[in-house]
Design a protein around this motif. Structure first.
Motif, short mmCIF file in Angstrom:
data_model
loop_
_atom_site.label_atom_id
_atom_site.label_comp_id
_atom_site.label_asym_id
_atom_site.label_seq_id
_atom_site.Cartn_x
_atom_site.Cartn_y
_atom_site.Cartn_z
N ARG A 1 0.81 -1.22 0.00
CA ARG A 1 0.00 0.00 0.00
C ARG A 1 0.85 1.27 0.00
NH1 ARG A 1 -4.54 0.19 4.34
NH2 ARG A 1 -2.75 0.04 5.73
N GLU B 1 -6.02 6.36 5.24
CA GLU B 1 -6.86 5.16 5.29
C GLU B 1 -7.89 5.27 6.41
OE1 GLU B 1 -3.45 4.85 5.68
OE2 GLU B 1 -2.98 4.43 3.58
N TYR C 1 -9.21 2.36 8.41
CA TYR C 1 -8.01 2.90 9.04
C TYR C 1 -6.86 1.94 8.76
CZ TYR C 1 -11.17 6.16 11.13
OH TYR C 1 -12.11 7.15 11.29
N ASP C 2 -5.62 2.39 8.83
CA ASP C 2 -4.52 1.49 8.49
C ASP C 2 -4.20 0.51 9.61
OD1 ASP C 2 -3.54 3.49 10.15
OD2 ASP C 2 -1.55 3.47 9.25
N CYS D 1 -8.28 -3.31 7.12
CA CYS D 1 -7.39 -2.22 7.48
C CYS D 1 -6.05 -2.31 6.76
CB CYS D 1 -7.17 -2.18 9.00
SG CYS D 1 -8.59 -1.56 9.93
N ALA D 2 -5.63 -3.52 6.42
CA ALA D 2 -4.36 -3.70 5.70
C ALA D 2 -4.48 -3.33 4.22
CB ALA D 2 -3.89 -5.14 5.83
N GLN E 1 -7.10 -1.06 2.78
CA GLN E 1 -7.92 0.10 2.44
C GLN E 1 -7.10 1.23 1.83
OE1 GLN E 1 -9.56 1.27 6.14
NE2 GLN E 1 -11.02 -0.42 6.27
N ILE E 2 -7.69 1.91 0.86
CA ILE E 2 -7.24 3.22 0.42
C ILE E 2 -8.47 4.10 0.29
CG2 ILE E 2 -5.15 2.46 -0.78
CD1 ILE E 2 -6.76 2.73 -3.43
#
Length: 374
Positions: A296, A314, A316-317, A341-342, A344-345
């Protein structure tokens, strides 16, 4: 010129109206809990079909006040793992114990199944979070589950100004809803928050808590352990003026989302989070999931360096139960939260976004996705 992750929109007329309001406020000397606060509360409640509104200093304060009115001290509060730090922090500051729950992968919200798995014999409240402005179709089922067990359902609607499900606005699915007016929100007051509720008792308690726990504004009689959670008249004026454009802003953002949806539908492996049937999101965030294993950080860097597009942060990251500050409350693995969460953008969405900017974002993310997918 590039495309920023976010843009705060106050046009010339907005700025002139704010300047006029500030002059009036400074001339009268009524700087807090005055007529502009009342106007803001009335307008925000009317916009969301709510009976009562209480303006406070932040969205975090709004949520903490709601939890204090429930009485969560020493008891458990279920929160989704996909949310901002403040959701869990409000529980801690209200004296409760956060219990992290997994989420539905299609809405990033609690589901009845993930809530059931997280309930304890001492659960006092459940926080339903509307991520990115999406309201889960299971909100009523979550409320029914809570009602059956005598548990308060509270909404963290920090993202959801103007969002609705089945014609019902955010803030109307539980005991009360907490909204944020942080600068990047669809409507902002600079800093600030709002509590919406159908309960006159919750309204009255919230007014006490926001003003140092005083029984009334003009007395030195303290009946609750409140705090300085007032919203200044200056912030209230900004929020009242910006709120006038909520419908316009939401429609502009929804048009951006329609363009993104159409473009990403033809890009295998880059999956936009769908708007659930019945939900009308304000598109505070436009969330997409990268393919598993995608770097990412590299994706975002190449989108920015190659095309001048800065992807929003994100959502959330790092899931809440993996935040270091919540180590004592970590609990078991929550696989859906950890996965989304890993990956997402968030694509940029502005309330005045142009077609050229939208096209540039689409070009950037699709080109980088195709290059990294080879």
């Amino acid at each position: 010129m590039g495309v920023p992750a976010a843009r705060i929109v106050f046009d010339e007329a907005d700025r002139a109206a704010v300047a006029e309001a500030v002059e009036e406020i400074l001339a009268t000397g009524a700087l807090t809990l005055g007529p502009w606060t009342e106007r803001f509360e009335e307008a925000f409640a009317a916009e969301h079909g709510a009976a009562h509104a209480v303006a406070v200093s932040s969205g975090t304060a709004a949520l903490e006040v709601l939890l204090r009115t429930v009485g969560v001290r020493g008891r458990d509060v279920v929160v989704p793992a996909v949310t901002f730090y403040a959701t869990g922090a409000a529980v801690l500051h209200a004296g409760g114990n956060p219990v992290m729950a997994d989420v539905d992968p299609t809405t990033l919200a609690l589901s009845p199944a993930t809530l059931e798995a997280a309930l304890t014999p001492d659960t006092a409240a459940v926080v339903l979070v509307h991520i990115g402005g999406l309201i889960t179709p299971e909100a009523d089922a979550l409320r029914a589950l809570c009602d059956a067990r005598g548990i308060a359902l509270v909404e963290d609607a920090a993202h959801a100004h103007g969002s609705s499900y089945d014609g019902r606005a955010a803030g109307g699915f539980g005991l009360g809803g907490a909204f944020s007016f942080y600068p990047t929100k669809v409507v902002t007051s600079g800093e600030g928050g709002m509590i919406l509720t159908g309960s006159s008792e919750v309204r009255d308690e919230a007014r006490i808590y926001r003003d140092q726990g005083k029984g009334s504004f003009t007395t030195n009689h303290h009946v609750r352990q409140g705090y300085a959670w007032r919203l200044s008249e200056l912030h209230a004026a900004v929020g009242t003026i910006h709120l006038r454009r909520l419908k316009e802003f939401v429609e502009a953002r929804r048009e951006v989302a329609r363009r993104y949806d159409a473009a990403l539908a033809g890009v295998p492996g880059l999956d936009a989070l769908p708007e659930p049937p019945g939900c009308r999101s304000n598109v505070y965030k436009y969330i997409a999931l990268l393919p598993p294993g995608t770097d990412r950080a590299r994706f975002k860097r190449e989108v920015h360096d190659g095309f001048g597009v800065r992807l929003a942060g994100e959502v959330y990251d790092l899931p809440l139960h993996r935040q270091p500050v919540f180590g004592p409350y970590q609990g078991p693995p929550l696989p859906v939260a950890e996965d989304v969460c890993a990956r997402q953008i968030c694509l940029p969405v502005h309330s005045d976004m142009t077609e050229d900017e939208t096209a540039r974002v689409i070009e950037a993310v699709t080109a980088v996705h195709h290059r990294l997918a080879r």
